[in-house]
Write an enzyme that holds these catalytic residues in place. Structure first.
Site, PDB file in Angstrom:
ATOM      1  N   ASP A  62       0.766  -1.131  -0.007  1.00 23.65           N
ATOM      2  CA  ASP A  62       0.144  -0.033   0.142  1.00 23.65           C
ATOM      3  C   ASP A  62       0.997   1.294   0.058  1.00 23.65           C
ATOM      4  O   ASP A  62       2.023   1.412   0.359  1.00 23.65           O
ATOM      5  CB  ASP A  62      -0.908   0.062   1.254  1.00 23.65           C
ATOM      6  CG  ASP A  62      -2.063  -1.024   1.230  1.00 23.65           C
ATOM      7  OD1 ASP A  62      -2.165  -1.703   0.183  1.00 23.65           O
ATOM      8  OD2 ASP A  62      -3.020  -0.839   1.955  1.00 23.65           O
ATOM      9  N   ASP A  63       0.196   2.606  -0.348  1.00 22.33           N
ATOM     10  CA  ASP A  63       0.736   3.804  -0.311  1.00 22.33           C
ATOM     11  C   ASP A  63       1.775   4.113  -1.099  1.00 22.33           C
ATOM     12  O   ASP A  63       2.655   5.053  -0.831  1.00 22.33           O
ATOM     13  CB  ASP A  63       1.487   3.988   1.185  1.00 22.33           C
ATOM     14  CG  ASP A  63       0.023   3.862   2.260  1.00 22.33           C
ATOM     15  OD1 ASP A  63      -1.056   3.667   1.991  1.00 22.33           O
ATOM     16  OD2 ASP A  63       0.583   3.418   3.371  1.00 22.33           O
ATOM     17  N   HIS A 112      -5.646   3.383  -4.391  1.00 27.16           N
ATOM     18  CA  HIS A 112      -5.521   3.408  -2.983  1.00 27.16           C
ATOM     19  C   HIS A 112      -5.831   4.797  -2.819  1.00 27.16           C
ATOM     20  O   HIS A 112      -5.360   5.308  -1.552  1.00 27.16           O
ATOM     21  CB  HIS A 112      -4.192   3.064  -2.449  1.00 27.16           C
ATOM     22  CG  HIS A 112      -4.374   2.798  -0.738  1.00 27.16           C
ATOM     23  ND1 HIS A 112      -5.247   1.945  -0.136  1.00 27.16           N
ATOM     24  CD2 HIS A 112      -3.348   3.005   0.247  1.00 27.16           C
ATOM     25  CE1 HIS A 112      -4.584   2.011   0.993  1.00 27.16           C
ATOM     26  NE2 HIS A 112      -3.780   2.577   1.070  1.00 27.16           N
ATOM     27  N   HIS A 116      -4.921   9.386   0.629  1.00 23.70           N
ATOM     28  CA  HIS A 116      -5.289   8.360   1.832  1.00 23.70           C
ATOM     29  C   HIS A 116      -6.004   8.799   2.817  1.00 23.70           C
ATOM     30  O   HIS A 116      -5.874   8.922   3.985  1.00 23.70           O
ATOM     31  CB  HIS A 116      -3.832   8.109   2.403  1.00 23.70           C
ATOM     32  CG  HIS A 116      -3.935   6.598   3.089  1.00 23.70           C
ATOM     33  ND1 HIS A 116      -4.122   6.715   4.480  1.00 23.70           N
ATOM     34  CD2 HIS A 116      -3.215   5.688   2.904  1.00 23.70           C
ATOM     35  CE1 HIS A 116      -4.074   5.496   4.810  1.00 23.70           C
ATOM     36  NE2 HIS A 116      -3.486   4.776   3.849  1.00 23.70           N
ATOM     37  N   HIS A 206       3.961  -2.829   2.986  1.00 23.43           N
ATOM     38  CA  HIS A 206       4.101  -1.180   2.555  1.00 23.43           C
ATOM     39  C   HIS A 206       5.392  -1.190   1.810  1.00 23.43           C
ATOM     40  O   HIS A 206       6.774  -1.643   2.575  1.00 23.43           O
ATOM     41  CB  HIS A 206       3.945  -0.292   3.553  1.00 23.43           C
ATOM     42  CG  HIS A 206       2.670  -0.268   4.301  1.00 23.43           C
ATOM     43  ND1 HIS A 206       2.449  -1.252   5.306  1.00 23.43           N
ATOM     44  CD2 HIS A 206       1.307   0.452   4.166  1.00 23.43           C
ATOM     45  CE1 HIS A 206       1.244  -1.101   5.611  1.00 23.43           C
ATOM     46  NE2 HIS A 206       0.404  -0.132   4.849  1.00 23.43           N
TER      47      HIS A 206
END
Length: 278
Positions: A62-63, A112, A116, A206
């Site tokens: 993610d991210d 995603h 965020h 991540h």
């Protein structure tokens, strides 16, 4: 005199004949055009992994793209494995080359959001904006749209699910974590992933956590030793039949432990700055 002259001529002729004997003879082949170089044997295409027949697991990040993503991609290439990257639009904007490489090397990419946020706290228009803005910037950077959505923090409601259906994408959560964002410790990350590893597992990680990237060679080797094929989510059993708006893995939204796997609070406290470049 005639005899001496004949001997002298014979002595001169001997080395000339010997040297000539060492030279390549001119033939029809050498005198004509050179032989064409043999054609290179094409590299065989890798055989797709059939997760109905073998044990598979998906590592998801993610991210990203995080600033260590290039090193992570090098590792996946070396171990002939695939990953799934859930990208934030703001980081794709600052690291487009990494996002493009993910697509070029055959990894899955998902949406995603752009910045965020907690999607459940936004209006429907803002939810759409977060998702469509990311779709557009990923397409511009890579030539390909994300095909799945992972809501930040794994949080979503009926409105988010309806918008995902409207956009034609399933929602992908996870059924195992690494807690890499919390521990930032190689051994702890390694142990947590192996503890949660199971067939058709979807593990949350991540690519901005340096320790995750550093321990990845050891982790991939350990998973392969246990018989796992490390694949993109789209290769897992059941993933291909997930419809727009569906949640995958099935039932993962009911897992109360998921919230402990994802960072909580202000993302600025754990993620890198989108302006830090490559």
């Amino acid at each position: 005199m005639l005899l001496a002259a004949s001997c002298a001529l014979a002595m001169i002729a001997i080395p000339t004949t010997a040297w000539s004997a060492d030279q390549p003879k001119t033939t029809a082949t050498t005198a004509g055009k050179a032989k064409p170089a043999p054609k290179a044997t094409p590299t065989p295409k890798p055989v797709p992994v059939d997760c109905a027949k073998v044990k598979c697991i998906a590592l998801t990040f993610d991210d990203g793209p995080g600033k260590y993503a290039d090193k992570l991609l090098d590792t996946f290439k070396k171990y002939k494995s695939k990953a799934t990257f859930f990208l934030e639009g703001q980081y794709v904007k600052s690291r487009p080359a990494f996002a493009k490489r993910m697509v070029t090397e055959g990894h899955d990419i998902g949406n995603h959001s752009y910045s965020h946020p907690h999607l459940r706290e936004l209006s429907e228009d803002k939810i759409r904006e977060e998702l469509t803005k990311t779709q557009d910037i990923v397409k511009k950077s890579t030539g390909k749209y994300p095909t799945t959505i992972r809501p930040p923090y794994g949080e979503f409601d009926g409105r988010v699910a309806a918008i995902a259906a409207e956009m034609g994408m399933p929602i992908v959560l996870w059924n195992g974590g690494s807690r890499d964002w919390a521990t930032k410790n190689e051994k702890a990350i390694y142990d947590e992933v192996l503890k949660n590893a199971k067939r058709d597992g979807v593990i949350l990680m991540h690519d901005w956590v340096l320790q995750t990237v550093t321990v990845m060679p050891k982790l991939l080797a350990a998973l392969q030793k246990q018989g796992y094929h490390v694949v993109a989510v789209s290769s897992l059993r059941g993933a291909k039949t997930a419809k727009a708006g569906d949640v995958y893995p099935v039932g993962s939204e009911k897992d109360e432990d998921l919230s402990s796997d994802s960072p909580t609070g202000d993302p600025d406290t754990y993620a890198q700055s989108p302006e830090d470049g490559l």
